[in-house]
Design a protein around this motif. Structure first.
Motif, PDB file in Angstrom:
ATOM      1  N   MET A   1     -34.385  23.092  63.200  1.00 29.55           N
ATOM      2  CA  MET A   1     -35.133  21.840  63.170  1.00 29.55           C
ATOM      3  C   MET A   1     -36.408  21.763  63.819  1.00 29.55           C
ATOM      4  SD  MET A   1     -33.861  18.884  62.390  1.00 29.55           S
ATOM      5  CE  MET A   1     -31.867  18.867  62.509  1.00 29.55           C
ATOM      6  N   LYS A   2     -37.254  21.355  63.533  1.00 30.66           N
ATOM      7  CA  LYS A   2     -38.181  21.736  64.301  1.00 30.66           C
ATOM      8  C   LYS A   2     -39.074  19.286  64.917  1.00 30.66           C
ATOM      9  CE  LYS A   2     -41.970  23.157  62.555  1.00 30.66           C
ATOM     10  NZ  LYS A   2     -43.450  23.432  61.799  1.00 30.66           N
ATOM     11  N   LEU A   3     -38.710  19.736  66.014  1.00 30.15           N
ATOM     12  CA  LEU A   3     -39.152  18.486  66.903  1.00 30.15           C
ATOM     13  C   LEU A   3     -40.265  17.768  66.489  1.00 30.15           C
ATOM     14  CD1 LEU A   3     -37.780  15.741  68.128  1.00 30.15           C
ATOM     15  CD2 LEU A   3     -38.392  17.553  70.191  1.00 30.15           C
ATOM     16  N   LEU A   4     -41.235  17.404  66.065  1.00 27.70           N
ATOM     17  CA  LEU A   4     -42.497  16.239  65.511  1.00 27.70           C
ATOM     18  C   LEU A   4     -42.880  15.387  67.062  1.00 27.70           C
ATOM     19  CD1 LEU A   4     -42.269  16.426  61.518  1.00 27.70           C
ATOM     20  CD2 LEU A   4     -43.305  18.583  62.844  1.00 27.70           C
ATOM     21  N   GLY A   5     -41.589  14.778  67.305  1.00 22.61           N
ATOM     22  CA  GLY A   5     -42.234  13.756  67.682  1.00 22.61           C
ATOM     23  C   GLY A   5     -41.057  12.670  69.088  1.00 22.61           C
ATOM     24  N   LYS A   6     -40.813  12.818  69.836  1.00 21.77           N
ATOM     25  CA  LYS A   6     -39.573  12.054  70.402  1.00 21.77           C
ATOM     26  C   LYS A   6     -40.131  10.718  71.996  1.00 21.77           C
ATOM     27  CE  LYS A   6     -35.980  13.747  73.494  1.00 21.77           C
ATOM     28  NZ  LYS A   6     -35.458  14.063  74.302  1.00 21.77           N
ATOM     29  N   TYR A   7     -39.909   9.472  71.584  1.00 22.79           N
ATOM     30  CA  TYR A   7     -40.031   8.669  72.259  1.00 22.79           C
ATOM     31  C   TYR A   7     -38.350   7.883  72.465  1.00 22.79           C
ATOM     32  CZ  TYR A   7     -40.902   4.645  75.152  1.00 22.79           C
ATOM     33  OH  TYR A   7     -41.464   3.342  76.116  1.00 22.79           O
ATOM     34  N   VAL A   8     -38.551   8.292  73.906  1.00 24.97           N
ATOM     35  CA  VAL A   8     -36.745   7.374  73.841  1.00 24.97           C
ATOM     36  C   VAL A   8     -37.217   7.269  75.855  1.00 24.97           C
ATOM     37  CG1 VAL A   8     -34.114   7.269  74.353  1.00 24.97           C
ATOM     38  CG2 VAL A   8     -35.293   8.996  72.801  1.00 24.97           C
ATOM     39  N   ASP A   9     -36.965   5.615  75.740  1.00 26.72           N
ATOM     40  CA  ASP A   9     -37.524   5.135  77.179  1.00 26.72           C
ATOM     41  C   ASP A   9     -36.131   4.891  77.971  1.00 26.72           C
ATOM     42  OD1 ASP A   9     -35.763   2.795  76.088  1.00 26.72           O
ATOM     43  OD2 ASP A   9     -37.380   1.717  75.837  1.00 26.72           O
ATOM     44  N   LYS A  10     -36.837   4.762  79.322  1.00 25.11           N
ATOM     45  CA  LYS A  10     -34.907   4.387  80.520  1.00 25.11           C
ATOM     46  C   LYS A  10     -34.300   3.643  79.622  1.00 25.11           C
ATOM     47  CE  LYS A  10     -38.445   5.414  84.462  1.00 25.11           C
ATOM     48  NZ  LYS A  10     -39.172   4.295  85.513  1.00 25.11           N
TER      49      LYS A  10
END
Length: 394
Positions: A1-10
């Motif tokens: 699996m390729k991770l292309l983008g990740k945004y998880v806030d607090k």
């Protein structure tokens, strides 16, 4: 699996963009996506167009849709994940609120947004995007005329090929026909190994059978390898291991993976860790039943007492539709880790996960005996408590 983008806030909200690259990645996606999540991906939509004369024509257009997932279907044969839900973003071809089915396939990226990301989901992404987590054990379980060539990955047992050949019986004066049939069978198994086993990744190839079938096949394979100069087999001869199995059927893998010699050989794989933990659980169940329990009620009580040394839990439990129930299992995993315990998450597609499912999908090995949990077995027959006397497992 390729991770292309990740945004998880607090606040544990956000999205990730992933691209499945191999069949096991679809399994990870199936475990990640839950009802209530939103998924954005490209899709084909049939569009009706009306001409000036009043006649209508239909055409297929490629568009990008975002749907709120309502149902999930995983087709393991086609390796496609079908997500059905309502469109939640403006689109020139699809009305807001209209139903659509997104097909997630290999090499098609998708964006996943969750109302809340928990540690289990984030760990699943880490595991899926780790290239070292690929299949590093292959197994051939065989008997005369029947063989299964399997790949054992970190989270599932994949049957890559089933070989069935009718072999004439040995008869007086007609041994030749029997030997011809055997040679044909062995040849097909060998070709299947060459086709399906990637020796760049696979550390160990188990050849398992009753009797002397494995030895005869092994001898045949390497005689052919020398004769036909199959360098791939000759260079990897040390990776083959001959072990006993009761039959050539897939379920025989259970006993093969529990063989101490096999566990030693595949000691650095996740699959071996799960098999070993389950083996320890069964041993403890027989020797010290007050330190081994299964069933949600008993395991939760043991966690409250901070007595869990190893928690065995099926990934199937995290796929439940009840959000609060999932949170309960996630909290259990976190509390066991906080108390210094180890957590083994079993894949329901792996042979060891199938065994754990027979024990309600959740079990625990304790640091110290808790006989008071055994005493409450009678109150919780339907939940599946484990004491030595109550266990009906094999």
């Amino acid at each position: 699996m390729k991770l292309l983008g990740k945004y998880v806030d607090k606040g544990m909200q956000g999205n990730v963009t992933l691209m499945p690259e191999e069949s096991e990645d679809m399994w990870h996606a199936y475990n990640l996506i839950a009802e209530g999540d939103s998924v954005r991906s490209t899709t084909i939509r049939k569009v009706q167009n009306e001409t000036a004369t009043g006649s209508s024509t239909s055409s297929r257009v490629r568009t990008t849709l975002t749907i709120a997932v309502e149902s999930i279907d995983f087709d393991t044969q086609a390796c496609v994940l079908r997500l059905k839900g309502r469109n939640i973003e403006e689109n020139p071809y699809v009305k807001m609120g209209a139903y659509h089915t997104l097909d997630l396939e290999l090499n098609r990226k998708f964006e996943l947004r969750k109302p809340e990301w928990d540690t289990i989901a984030l760990e699943r992404i880490e595991m899926a995007c780790d290239p070292t987590q690929s299949a590093d054990v292959a197994a051939v379980v065989m008997q005369e005329g029947l063989a299964h060539v399997c790949l054992i990955t970190a989270s599932m047992t994949l049957v890559r090929s089933k070989i069935e050949v009718s072999i004439p019986r040995k008869r007086k004066g007609n041994v030749q026909q029997h030997e011809k049939g055997l040679a044909k069978f062995y040849e097909q198994v060998m070709q299947s190994i060459l086709r399906h086993v990637n020796f760049d990744v696979v550390k160990c190839v188990l050849i398992a059978s009753p009797g002397f079938v494995r030895d005869q096949f092994y001898d045949y394979m390497f005689q052919q390898a020398v004769k036909l100069d199959y360098k791939l087999l000759l260079e990897n001869k040390s990776r083959f291991m001959l072990v006993h199995a009761s039959s050539g059927f897939k379920h025989s893998l259970k006993e093969v993976l529990q063989d101490p010699a096999v566990i030693a050989k595949m000691s650095d794989t996740k699959a071996a860790g799960e098999v070993k933990a389950l083996e320890q659980f069964y041993m403890m169940l027989q020797c010290e039943p007050a330190k081994a329990f299964y069933g949600k009620k008993h395991v939760l009580r043991a966690a409250e007492a901070q007595s869990i040394e190893t928690l065995l839990i099926s990934d199937n439990l995290f796929r439940c539709q009840d959000v609060n129930l999932r949170k309960e299992y996630v909290n259990l995993v976190e509390s066991v880790r906080d108390a210094g315990g180890e957590v083994k998450i079993f894949s329901s597609m792996h042979i060891s996960g199938e065994q754990l499912a027979q024990l309600t999908g959740i079990a625990a090995l304790l640091r110290f005996p808790m006989p008071e949990l055994e005493d409450s077995d009678d109150d919780d027959d339907e939940d599946g408590a484990a004491g030595g006397d109550n266990s009906d497992s094999d």
